[in-house]
Design a protein around this motif. Structure first.
Motif, short mmCIF file in Angstrom:
data_model
loop_
_atom_site.label_atom_id
_atom_site.label_comp_id
_atom_site.label_asym_id
_atom_site.label_seq_id
_atom_site.Cartn_x
_atom_site.Cartn_y
_atom_site.Cartn_z
N CYS A 55 0.84 -1.20 0.00
CA CYS A 55 0.00 0.00 0.00
C CYS A 55 0.87 1.24 0.00
O CYS A 55 1.59 1.50 0.97
CB CYS A 55 -0.90 -0.02 1.24
SG CYS A 55 -1.98 -1.46 1.30
N ASP A 56 0.77 2.03 -1.08
CA ASP A 56 1.49 3.30 -1.16
C ASP A 56 0.57 4.37 -0.60
O ASP A 56 -0.36 4.82 -1.27
CB ASP A 56 1.85 3.61 -2.62
CG ASP A 56 2.56 4.97 -2.74
OD1 ASP A 56 3.05 5.27 -3.85
OD2 ASP A 56 2.60 5.71 -1.72
N LEU A 57 0.79 4.75 0.64
CA LEU A 57 -0.14 5.63 1.37
C LEU A 57 -0.30 6.99 0.69
O LEU A 57 -1.30 7.68 0.89
CB LEU A 57 0.32 5.78 2.82
CG LEU A 57 0.34 4.47 3.61
CD1 LEU A 57 0.94 4.67 4.98
CD2 LEU A 57 -1.05 3.87 3.73
N ASP A 58 0.66 7.39 -0.11
CA ASP A 58 0.51 8.66 -0.83
C ASP A 58 -0.66 8.60 -1.80
O ASP A 58 -1.14 9.64 -2.27
CB ASP A 58 1.81 9.01 -1.57
CG ASP A 58 2.93 9.33 -0.57
OD1 ASP A 58 4.12 9.19 -0.93
OD2 ASP A 58 2.60 9.68 0.58
N MET A 59 -1.19 7.39 -2.04
CA MET A 59 -2.36 7.25 -2.92
C MET A 59 -3.60 7.87 -2.28
O MET A 59 -4.59 8.16 -2.96
CB MET A 59 -2.61 5.76 -3.19
CG MET A 59 -3.46 5.46 -4.39
SD MET A 59 -3.48 3.69 -4.67
CE MET A 59 -4.54 3.63 -6.09
N CYS A 60 -3.53 8.10 -0.96
CA CYS A 60 -4.68 8.73 -0.29
C CYS A 60 -4.79 10.20 -0.67
O CYS A 60 -5.87 10.80 -0.63
CB CYS A 60 -4.52 8.63 1.23
SG CYS A 60 -4.42 6.96 1.87
N THR A 61 -3.66 10.79 -1.08
CA THR A 61 -3.61 12.25 -1.27
C THR A 61 -4.56 12.73 -2.36
O THR A 61 -5.27 13.72 -2.19
CB THR A 61 -2.17 12.67 -1.61
OG1 THR A 61 -1.30 12.14 -0.60
CG2 THR A 61 -2.05 14.19 -1.66
N LEU A 62 -4.61 12.00 -3.48
CA LEU A 62 -5.42 12.50 -4.62
C LEU A 62 -6.87 12.71 -4.18
O LEU A 62 -7.41 13.81 -4.30
CB LEU A 62 -5.36 11.52 -5.79
CG LEU A 62 -6.21 11.92 -7.01
CD1 LEU A 62 -5.65 13.20 -7.63
CD2 LEU A 62 -6.27 10.79 -8.03
#
Ligand code: ING
Length: 339
Positions: A286-293
């Motif tokens: 899980c690449d947590l930066d994916m939550c940012t968008l």
């Protein structure tokens, strides 16, 4: 530097009424060891992972059910799982029935029973506890039902809210972690309360019958899994969070529970799904930066939410009947009109 964590849903097959906690802990330890070979940093076990789903059994005297509860955590039976987690440096989420001696809202000290989950870090420290809020089923024996579902008999409504904590997990210095349990996943309010605390990873366990046990009407079998996945995928997407949902599955005491554990990303996509109804490990990076968008565009809560129009959500419990149209009915009603 990408914030990537490797997570696993450690699905459990059935636990029979006669199975001891040691049997459950042994199986969970095997799954945790398998997780370690795949570089997993967080393992999510199911709801009530230490015993069979005992709320299907009626006990006239609630005290007779105390044997299904953990009186301490870690307990003697679960200590080996905590020790293995420390040895491997793996964090885990564990669901269990909690018996606590605690004061209630009237200030009296008494036995209290909750459907609980904990998040334990790679050093064996409990960093978060959650107690199930949405208790499905009923409190008294229901002769119409094929199988009882007595969570309202054995558990109190959780009194810890839906907490989120930023804790170091795996190789990351901090992840915003939140939990829910089983039926909670069907309620968008639960997801949104976590979302309003910036949750990045929701972990949940479930024990869900594969057939509708209510005598309230026919529900096509394929809808059981569809509704579970729909709830989790929607919750993750609408709150721009990852979710790990882990089943206890298979036939327990003659009652079928479906598996289909899944890991979902903040776009609502299923990243991994279990295909058995037994002990099974599914994993995802899980690449947590994916939550940012999501949380800076469509679901930028601070830019787009209008709580002043949502008052019904916290001021009403059940639905109210709408007004019946007539020629002199105003075509709109004030948003604060709760009549
Ligand atoms: N189990 C079920 C769940 O919410 C249920 C109960 C099944 C409710 C299907 C509604 C429909 O997944 C638990 N343990 O909450």
């Amino acid at each position: 530097m990408p914030r990537i964590i490797t997570v696993a849903a450690a699905q459990l097959g059935p636990l029979q009424k006669a199975d001891t906690r040691q049997v459950a802990v042994e199986r969970m330890m095997r799954l945790m060891e398998r997780a370690q070979t795949r570089g997993v940093e967080l393992v999510v076990f199911p709801e009530l992972a230490l015993t069979t789903f005992f709320p299907r059994h009626y006990h006239e005297d609630i005290g007779e059910a105390d044997g299904w509860f953990e009186h301490a955590m870690p307990s003697n039976e679960t200590a080996p799982l905590f020790a293995l987690a420390r040895k491997l440096g793996i964090a885990f989420h564990l669901g269990y029935a909690e018996l606590a001696e605690e004061t209630d809202e009237t200030g009296s000290l008494r036995k209290r029973r909750f459907n609980t989950s904990i998040l334990v870090n790679g050093r064996g420290e409990i960093v978060l506890k959650y107690r199930k809020v949405h208790l499905p089923g009923h409190a008294e024996f229901d002769p119409k039902r094929k199988v009882q579902h007595l969570e309202k008999r054995y558990f109190e409504v959780g009194n810890l809210g839906f907490p989120v904590i930023r804790a170091p997990i795996g190789g990351l210095s901090g992840i915003n972690m939140g939990m829910m349990i089983c039926n909670d996943r069907r309620w968008p309010e639960a997801w949104r309360v976590l979302g309003l605390q910036g949750v990045e990873l929701v972990t949940l366990g479930y024990n869900t019958p594969s057939l509708n046990m209510d005598a309230a009407g026919f529900e096509a079998h394929h809808l059981r899994v569809f509704h579970s996945h729909l709830s989790i995928q929607a919750g993750a997407y609408q709150n721009a969070t990852f979710a790990v949902a882990t089943a206890k599955a298979g036939t327990e005491d003659g009652c079928e529970l479906f598996g289909h554990s899944i890991i979902v990303n903040p776009q609502g996509e299923i990243m991994a799904q279990a295909t058995s109804w037994d002990d099974e490990l599914i994993t995802a990076d899980c690449d947590l930066d994916m939550c940012t968008l999501g949380r800076t565009t469509i679901f930028a809560f601070d830019k787009h939410r209008r709580p002043e129009t949502y008052t019904r959500i916290t001021e009403q419990i059940g639905a109210v009947e709408p007004p019946v149209w007539s020629r002199d009915t105003p075509t709109h009603r004030r948003s604060t009109d709760l009549a």
